[in-house]
Write an enzyme that holds these catalytic residues in place. Structure first.
Site, PDB file in Angstrom:
ATOM      1  N   ASP A   1     -23.979 -12.744  37.915  1.00  0.00           N
ATOM      2  CA  ASP A   1     -24.857 -13.670  38.647  1.00  0.00           C
ATOM      3  C   ASP A   1     -26.199 -13.910  37.960  1.00  0.00           C
ATOM      4  O   ASP A   1     -27.112 -14.456  38.555  1.00  0.00           O
ATOM      5  CB  ASP A   1     -25.079 -13.160  40.074  1.00  0.00           C
ATOM      6  CG  ASP A   1     -25.678 -11.762  40.105  1.00  0.00           C
ATOM      7  OD1 ASP A   1     -25.714 -11.100  39.044  1.00  0.00           O
ATOM      8  OD2 ASP A   1     -26.102 -11.330  41.179  1.00  0.00           O
TER       9      ASP A   1
ATOM     10  N   GLU B   1     -29.299   2.503  33.013  1.00  0.00           N
ATOM     11  CA  GLU B   1     -29.825   1.998  31.739  1.00  0.00           C
ATOM     12  C   GLU B   1     -30.475   3.130  30.958  1.00  0.00           C
ATOM     13  O   GLU B   1     -30.241   3.309  29.761  1.00  0.00           O
ATOM     14  CB  GLU B   1     -30.885   0.903  31.979  1.00  0.00           C
ATOM     15  CG  GLU B   1     -30.392  -0.326  32.723  1.00  0.00           C
ATOM     16  CD  GLU B   1     -30.508  -0.225  34.230  1.00  0.00           C
ATOM     17  OE1 GLU B   1     -30.742   0.903  34.747  1.00  0.00           O
ATOM     18  OE2 GLU B   1     -30.367  -1.256  34.912  1.00  0.00           O
TER      19      GLU B   1
END
Ligand SMILES: *[C@@H]1O[C@H](CO)[C@@H](O)[C@H](O)[C@H]1NC(C)=O
Length: 438
Positions: A264, A347
């Site tokens: 998205d 991350e």
């Protein structure tokens, strides 16, 4: 397919300077980043030191106890010898196998709090930190596009391949989002699309859709292991990315560039030309992230020196998943590459697992002054105001030019007097603006 079939790696044990964190679900705007993994909206916002909660023993308890007990019945000296050998084997096993073989807690939330420890990468079966079984639904390495942008496909033959990893999950918007993304990716030469769906079974509609675009792709089913599904927040998108990492490993791909691109986000085509030449790890701003509407490395004299991101929480690399790209030649030197099931820290822990140093980061997007990827959401929010003294918004770092353009676009503005004070961090610790910027 039972989800037990997926043998998740254990969240890893502690890093040098980490505290233990538990992350609590909290649906609105408190301290943390409210919308991180783009497609997964209801994520954590607050972190508490884990000591506040019941702490399970995260460390491997090892499989040796039963064996020792069994050996205890021996009385002769050769039994003692045998015992010593067993102990020796267990000892070796402890140091080389434990990160993978540690008992998995029953409580997913507890697992998610596990602390990461870069380990030495010996895996009992593969010699690789990731050991995910892979479920490929369909794949095609063939690029059936005749023209890309204004050139025939053959004009791009020399470019490194970008492996674009898209975690996705079944929901009302899934197909339209993937279509919109595909129509962006159709303009990108030398791209291999790895689509990993958080579902037990292969979605045949997705097979048809993906093969129809003519972009080289692999579609895999990568359900979140069931023990994590009930945890809050759940480590969404992790099984998907791990499956893609496993695919790259199994295919023995050691050149090209890896990029995690959610379904998205909004991508500027220039992003792809920028990251394609990544030597180790490149980084760049991501628009519309959390409270500041941006997450960005701070760049001075062409070098990354710190990070501007509203949710630091001890993260050495406080960046969004869409804010970096990794050279696969570089990554292949790190057999311990891993993305533990630890919501909010994916991350950071991934980048720690590949031994990144701040001076090695390649800033992209005109020294991180341009936004080439946006964490788009179909939500209407006020534009952000961030307190960041105008004295520092000059040519000494990228932040002056970046905030000028964010203001022009109506996304965010810097103010001397209003808004939350901009968090600038280095090595997971908040720094004063003057320390980094003056
Ligand atoms: C980034 O900054 C360095 C040092 O100021 C400069 O040499 C380089 O040209 C800049 N790169 C871009 C793409 O603007």
């Amino acid at each position: 397919m039972p989800s037990a079939y997926y043998q998740p790696l254990e969240p890893q044990a502690s890093d040098d300077n980490d505290e233990r964190w538990a992350i609590e679900d909290d649906d609105e705007q408190s301290s943390g980043r409210t919308e991180r993994s783009s497609q997964y909206q209801h994520l954590h916002t607050r972190c508490y030191p884990q000591q506040l909660l019941a702490t399970g023993d995260q460390l491997p308890s090892m499989g040796m106890a039963p064996r020792l007990r069994g050996a205890g019945t021996c009385r002769r000296s050769y039994c003692i010898m045998l015992l010593l050998i067993v102990v020796g084997v267990c000892f070796v096993g402890y140091f080389f196998v434990s990160p993978q073989s540690a008992g998995r807690g029953d409580d997913g939330a507890e697992d998610a709090n596990g602390i990461y420890e870069p380990h030495n990468g010996k895996d009992s079966t593969t010699g690789h930190a990731l050991n995910e079984p892979l479920h490929i639904c369909s794949e095609s390495p063939e690029d059936r596009r005749v023209y890309i942008q204004d050139k025939p496909r053959s004009a791009y033959a020399q470019l490194p391949v970008i492996y674009f990893v898209t975690p996705t999950y079944p929901r009302r918007e899934q197909i339209p989002e993937l279509k919109r993304l595909a129509y962006t990716l159709l303009h990108v030469p030398r791209l291999y699309w790895l689509v990993a769906n958080d579902q037990e079974r292969c979605d045949t509609f997705l097979d048809t859709l993906l093969s129809g675009f003519g972009i080289p792709y692999a579609h895999m089913a990568s359900p979140m292991p069931s023990e994590f599904r009930k945890s809050k927040p759940a480590p969404r998108g992790v099984a998907n990315r791990r499956a893609a990492l496993q695919w790259l490993h199994q295919q023995n791909i050691t050149n090209g560039v890896l990029y995690f691109g959610d379904d998205d986000n909004t991508y500027d085509l220039r992003l792809f030309s920028e990251i394609r030449q990544t030597q180790r790890v490149s980084m760049f701003p991501v628009g519309l992230i959390a409270e500041y509407a941006v997450s960005v490395p701070v760049v001075r004299d062409g070098k990354v020196v710190a990070f501007l991101d509203s949710w630091v929480a001890g993260r050495r690399w406080p960046v969004d998943m869409a804010g970096f790209a990794v050279s696969l030649a570089y990554m292949s030197q790190y057999p311990n590459v891993n993305m533990p099931y630890k919501p909010g820290y994916e991350e950071d822990l991934f980048l720690r697992s590949i031994g990144l140093r701040i001076d090695q980061i390649e800033p992209k997007g005109a020294n991180c002054t341009e936004i080439l990827v946006w964490h788009t959401q179909t939500k209407n929010k006020k534009s952000a105001v961030v307190r960041l003294n105008s004295e520092f918004l000059d040519g000494r770092s990228n932040l002056g030019a970046l905030f000028q353009s964010l203001k022009l676009m109506g996304v965010a503005s810097a103010s001397d007097t209003e808004g939350p004070v901009a968090m600038i961090s280095k090595n997971g610790k908040s720094k004063s603006h003057s320390f980094i910027l003056s």
